[in-house]
Design a protein around this motif. Structure first.
Motif, short mmCIF file in Angstrom:
data_model
loop_
_atom_site.label_atom_id
_atom_site.label_comp_id
_atom_site.label_asym_id
_atom_site.label_seq_id
_atom_site.Cartn_x
_atom_site.Cartn_y
_atom_site.Cartn_z
N CYS A 40 0.81 -1.22 0.00
CA CYS A 40 0.00 0.00 0.00
C CYS A 40 0.85 1.26 0.00
CB CYS A 40 -0.92 0.01 1.23
SG CYS A 40 -2.27 -1.18 1.19
N ASP A 41 1.93 1.28 0.82
CA ASP A 41 2.70 2.50 0.97
C ASP A 41 4.04 2.17 1.63
OD1 ASP A 41 2.32 5.70 1.01
OD2 ASP A 41 3.44 5.10 2.79
N PRO A 42 5.13 2.88 1.26
CA PRO A 42 6.44 2.61 1.87
C PRO A 42 6.45 2.77 3.39
CG PRO A 42 6.70 3.95 -0.11
CD PRO A 42 5.22 3.86 0.16
N LEU A 43 5.62 3.67 3.93
CA LEU A 43 5.58 3.86 5.38
C LEU A 43 5.07 2.61 6.09
CD1 LEU A 43 6.11 6.08 7.55
CD2 LEU A 43 3.65 6.55 7.48
N LEU A 44 4.30 1.79 5.37
CA LEU A 44 3.72 0.58 5.95
C LEU A 44 4.53 -0.67 5.58
CD1 LEU A 44 -0.05 1.33 5.22
CD2 LEU A 44 1.33 2.00 7.20
N ALA A 45 5.74 -0.45 5.11
CA ALA A 45 6.60 -1.56 4.71
C ALA A 45 7.71 -1.83 5.71
CB ALA A 45 7.20 -1.28 3.33
N GLN A 46 7.75 -1.05 6.81
CA GLN A 46 8.77 -1.23 7.84
C GLN A 46 8.09 -1.42 9.19
OE1 GLN A 46 11.99 1.72 7.62
NE2 GLN A 46 11.09 2.42 5.70
N TRP A 47 8.40 -2.52 9.85
CA TRP A 47 7.81 -2.80 11.16
C TRP A 47 8.89 -3.39 12.07
CZ3 TRP A 47 3.06 -0.89 11.77
CH2 TRP A 47 2.30 -0.66 10.62
N TYR A 48 8.77 -3.05 13.36
CA TYR A 48 9.80 -3.46 14.32
C TYR A 48 9.14 -3.98 15.60
CZ TYR A 48 12.57 -0.59 11.17
OH TYR A 48 13.15 -0.06 10.05
N LYS A 49 9.82 -4.96 16.23
CA LYS A 49 9.35 -5.46 17.52
C LYS A 49 9.45 -4.36 18.57
CE LYS A 49 10.67 -9.53 18.87
NZ LYS A 49 11.52 -10.68 19.23
N PRO A 50 8.63 -4.42 19.62
CA PRO A 50 8.71 -3.44 20.70
C PRO A 50 10.09 -3.45 21.35
CG PRO A 50 6.70 -4.73 20.89
CD PRO A 50 7.55 -5.39 19.83
N ALA A 51 10.56 -2.26 21.76
CA ALA A 51 11.85 -2.14 22.43
C ALA A 51 11.77 -1.00 23.43
CB ALA A 51 12.96 -1.89 21.41
N ARG A 52 12.84 -0.80 24.20
CA ARG A 52 12.85 0.24 25.22
C ARG A 52 12.75 1.64 24.63
NH1 ARG A 52 14.30 -1.36 30.31
NH2 ARG A 52 15.09 -3.50 30.53
#
Length: 249
Positions: A40-52
């Motif tokens: 859909c969009d480049p902004l929605l192509a990067q995801w990361y696990k939760p961190a501090r």
């Protein structure tokens, strides 16, 4: 200088009733969703696990989706009382984001595998509150695309893309499945969507259900016409029996 009114905040959420699923099932559906969002969009192509911190989060990417990593994340997100055993019927919860700066970030919170029946399962994505990313993402075509991705991945009963402010005006007690947003999805399990007055648009979602677009321009709670149209369409859908809370009272 007069204060500028705060911008409305938008979200996309898919909701479904009791469905027993394993961490592996949830991981597979999440992987399918992440691939659909990336298209859909480049902004929605990067995801990361939760961190501090947001900086630390960049060390733990979730793209491309790895089923083993996602499965373990859901397994760790099992609902339990502090120090007690897992409450199996409440399913699993996993929250993560795209690592963007505050106000420009996107978060996903998923609850799946809940078959207790007290609360709906859900996949909720919060959207940027401002900036170029918000202008690009918060449009009818983009939100309809995200909603389609959620429908294909999670097979929800109902899904919606709208602003929190508009949601609050649709009904005194807005509940998942019981109101109409800017873009609304209804599973075919709910029945046939009746003809709706222009400019409302109805679009099929392959083998899943129907997307209803309330207005082609940006919906806002400040526009009385948008609010009244949402209420009117909601009444027509409720009368047809396709707009009911995902979890009955």
């Amino acid at each position: 200088m007069a204060e500028q009114p705060e911008a409305e905040e938008y979200y996309v959420g898919a909701y479904w009733g009791p469905r027993k699923e394993s961490p592996e099932d949830c991981a597979r559906r999440t992987a399918e969703l992440l691939m659909a969002l990336a298209a859909c969009d480049p902004l929605l192509a990067q995801w990361y696990k939760p961190a501090r911190s947001r900086k630390d989060a960049r060390k733990y990417p979730l793209m491309p989706p790895d089923l083993a990593t996602l499965t373990e994340s859901f397994r760790r997100g099992v609902n339990r009382e502090k120090g007690g055993p897992a409450i199996e019927q409440l399913g699993f919860t996993f929250w993560f984001g795209n690592g963007g700066a505050r106000g420009e970030d996107v978060d996903l919170r998923i609850t799946c595998g809940d078959h207790g029946g007290a609360n709906p399962n859900s996949c909720v994505m919060t959207l940027p509150s401002g900036g170029a990313e918000a202008e690009r993402l918060i449009t009818t075509p983009m939100l309809a695309g995200v909603l389609r991705g959620m429908a294909q991945a999670w097979d929800p009963d109902w899904a919606v893309a709208t602003s929190w402010e508009h949601r609050a005006l649709m009904t005194e007690t807005p509940r998942a499945g019981g109101f109409v947003g800017w873009v609304t999805y209804l599973s075919r399990r709910r029945g046939t969507v009746p003809p709706l007055p222009a400019p409302v648009r109805i679009e099929p979602v392959e083998n899943r259900g129907t997307v209803i677009v309330l207005t082609p321009e940006r919906l806002t709670a400040k526009n009385i016409e948008h609010v009244e149209r949402g209420k009117r369409v909601g009444e027509l859908l409720a009368r047809s029996g396709v707009l009911e809370p995902v979890i009955p009272r």
